[in-house]
Design an enzyme around this catalytic site. Structure first.
Site, PDB file in Angstrom:
ATOM      1  N   THR A 266      -1.615   0.481  15.440  1.00 42.26           N
ATOM      2  CA  THR A 266      -1.852   1.194  16.694  1.00 42.26           C
ATOM      3  C   THR A 266      -2.215   2.634  16.362  1.00 42.26           C
ATOM      4  O   THR A 266      -1.625   3.252  15.475  1.00 42.26           O
ATOM      5  CB  THR A 266      -0.643   1.099  17.661  1.00 42.26           C
ATOM      6  OG1 THR A 266      -1.066   1.521  18.965  1.00 42.26           O
ATOM      7  CG2 THR A 266       0.538   1.946  17.233  1.00 42.26           C
TER       8      THR A 266
ATOM      9  N   CYS B 136       3.518   8.882  23.322  1.00 35.76           N
ATOM     10  CA  CYS B 136       3.869   7.451  23.338  1.00 35.76           C
ATOM     11  C   CYS B 136       4.672   7.106  22.075  1.00 35.76           C
ATOM     12  O   CYS B 136       4.643   7.843  21.093  1.00 35.76           O
ATOM     13  CB  CYS B 136       2.612   6.587  23.338  1.00 35.76           C
ATOM     14  SG  CYS B 136       1.486   6.873  24.717  1.00 35.76           S
TER      15      CYS B 136
ATOM     16  N   HIS C  50       3.368  -0.532  21.824  1.00 35.69           N
ATOM     17  CA  HIS C  50       2.936   0.862  22.020  1.00 35.69           C
ATOM     18  C   HIS C  50       3.202   1.195  23.486  1.00 35.69           C
ATOM     19  O   HIS C  50       2.409   0.865  24.359  1.00 35.69           O
ATOM     20  CB  HIS C  50       1.445   0.981  21.686  1.00 35.69           C
ATOM     21  CG  HIS C  50       0.888   2.380  21.800  1.00 35.69           C
ATOM     22  ND1 HIS C  50      -0.107   2.832  20.957  1.00 35.69           N
ATOM     23  CD2 HIS C  50       1.136   3.401  22.644  1.00 35.69           C
ATOM     24  CE1 HIS C  50      -0.424   4.082  21.279  1.00 35.69           C
ATOM     25  NE2 HIS C  50       0.307   4.444  22.320  1.00 35.69           N
TER      26      HIS C  50
END
Lengths: 290, 175
Positions: free
Chosen positions: B36, B42, B59
């Site tokens: 990711t 995040c 994620h």
């Protein structure tokens, strides 16, 4: 150290701002939209025609069981929605393949541009700002200076420079220190050379540091700035700059932006962007650069 | 998995499984890598069962799904409190066992001079730790905070977790 003029010396090597965007920009600036002119632009552009028909036949504009052709789709969508579709398509081409110097994956600049545009429009509407479409446009173009910086300095050199950024500084301070200028300033000058109105250029110039007071204060700049931060929180177009930006205190206060509202804007922006990508068939997965 | 929808299973790109924002993927394929990109505020959560050879990655964007129940229903991986259980359940469905799981967390950065007004990244970190604490899950690797972006990879062959930042990599697990 490079002067902005030096960086823009090779402007011819950059993608030109399409005439259609210039015309649309003028329409947004003076508050008009001409369906006939948009149709003329679309008829000469197969990809754009396809996009308009995809929108025209999408669930976003209600289901009818009928398949709408280009002209019907144009009428069905209306001027303002069409302006945005043209912008999304054309700015996607402008940003295509760029961003490596800023540690971005392919397509990230476009996602950041559209995400910012959506966020700016949402914030403008929520605060009853009179020019939500202009906010949309300015936020979409806000990082255009990154194209010119990358073109002038080269991705390899900039990547090397960015690998040694000081963590406590804002990214603007880091760029200024390393290159003698920064992407917002370069973007504003590029916009002026493209012939865009000064207010749009200033929205680009101040998208990280909007003036708090007159002379210079403009709510348009505040909204574009807030939209940029919302994009960071939504995980859009984060590169080697990370989160090395500040939300201007006056923008937080004037827009009454608190955590709850920020989180709501984040989910709305991200959700609308995802709907758009699903409709346009563009994958959110990015191809890693070598 | 709870949903076979492609949006919650990552996207195969160039031999890797790319996990987007508000997305998760779980696999028992030992020949791939879950990745990711650009974790800012995040947080990316990885889990790996070295016996069952099951690997997973989430994620998530925000801590609490109470913010928007509709969004949470449509995109549970957007929030920690809906995404984390979904990640673990998906791994269990492929044969993973909780007692063997190696769990890491990466991201949770903050904009500069937040001054406590938003704390999007730190709230993500705090909320995630509470979820893990309530469920007796210990983090084997933790690279969170700061103001930087991070790219997170999990090699499914052996569970190696790699964090990339500005072109430099370090192995988060095994340490």
């Amino acid at each position: 150290m490079a002067a902005v003029a030096d960086i823009l010396e090779n402007i011819d090597s950059l993608p030109a701002l399409p005439t259609s965007v210039m015309r649309i920009t003028a329409m947004l600036s003076d508050g008009t939209s001409d369906l006939g002119e948009i149709e003329n632009v679309a008829r000469n552009d197969e990809a754009l025609s396809m996009a308009i028909m995809r929108y025209g036949n999408s669930a976003l504009y209600g289901r009818s069981g009928k398949v709408f052709n280009l002209r019907e789709s144009i009428v069905r969508l209306g001027g303002k929605a069409l302006l945005k579709i043209v912008l999304e398509q054309k700015v996607a081409k402008l940003f295509d393949g760029a961003g490596e110097a800023y540690g971005l994956q392919r397509g990230d600049l476009w996602r950041g541009a559209v995400g910012g545009a959506i966020a700016a429009e949402e914030i403008a509407k929520k605060h009853r700002f009179q020019e939500p479409d202009l906010c949309f446009l300015c936020a979409m173009l806000r990082d255009v200076g990154k194209l010119a910086m990358e073109s002038h300095f080269g991705a390899e050199y900039m990547t090397q420079v960015f690998s040694h950024l000081e963590p406590g500084l804002t990214f603007m301070e880091c760029e200024q220190s390393a290159f003698g200028t920064e992407h917002a300033e370069v973007g504003a000058e590029l916009a002026l050379r493209w012939g865009l109105p000064e207010r749009i250029a200033d929205a680009i110039r101040y998208h990280h540091e909007p003036p708090a007071e007159d002379p210079g204060h403009d709510r348009l700049f505040d909204i574009v700035h807030a939209a940029d931060i919302i994009c960071l929180w939504a995980g859009l177009a984060i590169g080697s700059d990370g989160l090395q930006y500040k939300l201007a205190p006056h923008v937080r206060k004037d827009l009454g932006l608190d955590r709850k509202e920020a989180e709501a804007e984040i989910t709305t922006t991200w959700g609308r962007l995802r709907e758009l990508e699903e409709m346009m068939g563009t994958s959110p997965a990015r191809e890693a650069r070598a | 998995m709870g949903s076979p929808a492609a949006t919650y299973t990552g996207t195969e790109v160039g031999g890797k499984i790319v996990v987007g924002v508000a997305d998760l993927a779980v696999t028992s394929d030992p020949s791939t890598t879950l990745v990711t990109y650009a974790l800012g505020s995040c947080i990316g959560v990885t889990l790996y069962d070295p016996v069952a050879k099951v690997a997973g990655m989430l994620h998530f964007m925000l801590p609490n799904s109470k913010l928007n129940a509709d969004k949470a229903k449509a995109m549970p991986a957007m929030f920690a409190d809906t995404g984390v259980p979904m990640l673990f359940k998906a791994a269990y469905d492929l044969g993973a066992e909780k007692r063997r799981l190696i769990v890491c967390a990466v991201g949770g950065a903050e904009v500069l001079a937040d001054d406590g007004h938003f704390k999007i990244g730190s709230r993500n970190r705090t909320f995630l730790r509470k979820i893990f604490w309530k469920n007796n899950i210990l983090l084997s690797g933790d690279d969170t905070g700061g103001s930087i972006s991070r790219t997170l990879s999990l090699v499914t062959a052996d569970g190696t977790v790699v964090v990339r930042h500005k072109g430099k990599e370090h192995v988060l697990w095994p340490q």
